[in-house]
Design a protein around this motif. Structure first.
Motif, mmCIF file in Angstrom:
data_model
loop_
_atom_site.group_PDB
_atom_site.id
_atom_site.type_symbol
_atom_site.label_atom_id
_atom_site.label_comp_id
_atom_site.label_asym_id
_atom_site.label_seq_id
_atom_site.Cartn_x
_atom_site.Cartn_y
_atom_site.Cartn_z
ATOM 1 N N ASN A 193 46.621 28.141 40.422
ATOM 2 C CA ASN A 193 46.010 29.951 41.014
ATOM 3 C C ASN A 193 47.404 29.999 41.881
ATOM 4 O O ASN A 193 47.932 29.468 42.579
ATOM 5 N N THR A 210 47.909 35.022 46.931
ATOM 6 C CA THR A 210 47.871 36.592 47.262
ATOM 7 C C THR A 210 49.483 37.037 47.751
ATOM 8 O O THR A 210 49.839 36.596 48.999
ATOM 9 N N TYR A 247 44.291 34.028 33.745
ATOM 10 C CA TYR A 247 42.624 34.178 34.126
ATOM 11 C C TYR A 247 42.403 34.704 35.286
ATOM 12 O O TYR A 247 43.090 34.007 35.988
ATOM 13 N N GLN A 248 41.502 36.085 35.298
ATOM 14 C CA GLN A 248 41.145 35.989 36.375
ATOM 15 C C GLN A 248 40.306 34.235 36.981
ATOM 16 O O GLN A 248 39.088 34.420 36.012
ATOM 17 N N THR A 249 40.320 33.483 37.474
ATOM 18 C CA THR A 249 39.829 32.540 37.641
ATOM 19 C C THR A 249 38.149 33.006 37.571
ATOM 20 O O THR A 249 37.647 31.355 37.612
ATOM 21 N N ASN A 281 38.994 35.320 29.967
ATOM 22 C CA ASN A 281 39.643 36.888 31.026
ATOM 23 C C ASN A 281 41.043 36.886 29.906
ATOM 24 O O ASN A 281 41.823 37.303 31.025
ATOM 25 N N GLU A 282 41.524 36.101 29.607
ATOM 26 C CA GLU A 282 42.903 35.255 28.949
ATOM 27 C C GLU A 282 43.829 36.341 28.260
ATOM 28 O O GLU A 282 43.376 36.646 27.246
ATOM 29 N N ARG A 329 47.466 42.620 38.780
ATOM 30 C CA ARG A 329 47.447 42.088 38.232
ATOM 31 C C ARG A 329 48.347 41.409 37.989
ATOM 32 O O ARG A 329 49.411 42.240 36.408
ATOM 33 N N PRO A 346 50.557 38.638 41.849
ATOM 34 C CA PRO A 346 49.003 39.112 42.722
ATOM 35 C C PRO A 346 48.647 39.978 43.693
ATOM 36 O O PRO A 346 49.463 39.903 44.795
ATOM 37 N N GLY A 394 42.759 35.280 43.475
ATOM 38 C CA GLY A 394 42.014 34.750 42.294
ATOM 39 C C GLY A 394 42.753 34.873 40.938
ATOM 40 O O GLY A 394 41.549 34.951 39.558
ATOM 41 N N TYR A 395 43.966 34.316 40.626
ATOM 42 C CA TYR A 395 44.243 34.233 39.330
ATOM 43 C C TYR A 395 44.841 33.105 38.963
ATOM 44 O O TYR A 395 45.492 32.465 39.780
#
Length: 226
Positions: free
Chosen positions: A62, A65, A91-93, A99-100, A126, A144, A148-149
């Motif tokens: 993950n 930030t 992808y957004q976790t 969302n990948e 992103r 990022p 949350g990715y």
């Protein structure tokens, strides 16, 4: 075959005297040499290609930030050798793999001149691509804007030595004899045993050819230039 059984197979092929070994630790003299030749052969085979299928592994981590660089350890790449650069996804976790998207790999020079220059140093969003730093870290572009990715992908393992008697080489079992034949070449060179060296070389080349067909990516031809 495990480390001990490969060593004993080598001793048999080379006509070594005495009973089969029951351990690979605390040895000396000729017995230690046989163990070392097997380990050297295994290390040699692993190093013959950078993209053996049997040395592929996956990772996932993950993002943090505003953190652009991630070491292999931070990416959970254990026993890291090299990144498989065409395998990265993000992808957004919170949304999960639905969302990948793919993360294409860029040349480091291009990446540095774009994402590590001027205002782009602090432009957070992103990530849409990545690069490998000179220190083998993953560099996300852009850095990022949130934690949350999730980044997933594959890498190639670094060569591993055989240590314990029960250690099993990671290549498919049907190719374990390649280690024996390669080690015969080391033995034959050391002992000036030409017949052992030549037999080992002949058999090793046969098994290696089959191993390469089975464990290396197929050769693909590019489209002709117009």
């Amino acid at each position: 075959m495990n480390y001990l059984s490969i060593v004993n197979a080598l001793r048999e092929k080379c006509g070594a005297s005495g009973a089969a070994l029951t351990t690979v630790t605390g040895l000396s003299g000729e017995s230690l040499k046989f163990c070392n030749w097997v380990n050297d052969a295994w290390m040699d085979i692993q190093g013959m290609a950078e993209n053996w299928e049997f040395m592929r592994a996956s990772f996932s981590f993950n993002t943090v930030t505003q953190q652009q660089a991630y070491t292999p350890a931070q990416a959970n790449a254990v026993n890291f050798g090299n990144w498989k650069t065409d395998s990265f996804r993000l992808y957004q976790t919170a949304l999960g793999p639905a969302n990948e998207v793919w993360l294409p790999c860029r040349d480091y020079g291009y990446f540095r001149n774009l994402y590590q220059f001027g205002a782009m140093r602090s432009a957070y969003q992103r990530p849409v691509e990545w690069a490998v730093s000179p220190a083998k870290a993953i560099l996300l572009g852009a850095a990022p804007n949130a934690a949350g990715y999730t980044v997933t992908g594959e890498y190639y393992l670094a060569p591993q030595e055989l240590q314990a008697a029960t250690d099993v080489p990671s290549l498919p079992t049907e190719y374990h004899r390649a280690i024996v034949y390669r080690a015969m070449m080391f033995y034959g060179g050391y002992e000036a045993a030409t017949e052992v060296f030549q037999l080992g070389q002949s058999e090793f080349e046969k098994v290696l050819a089959r191993l390469e067909l089975n464990q290396l990516p197929p050769v693909r031809f590019v489209e002709p230039l117009l």
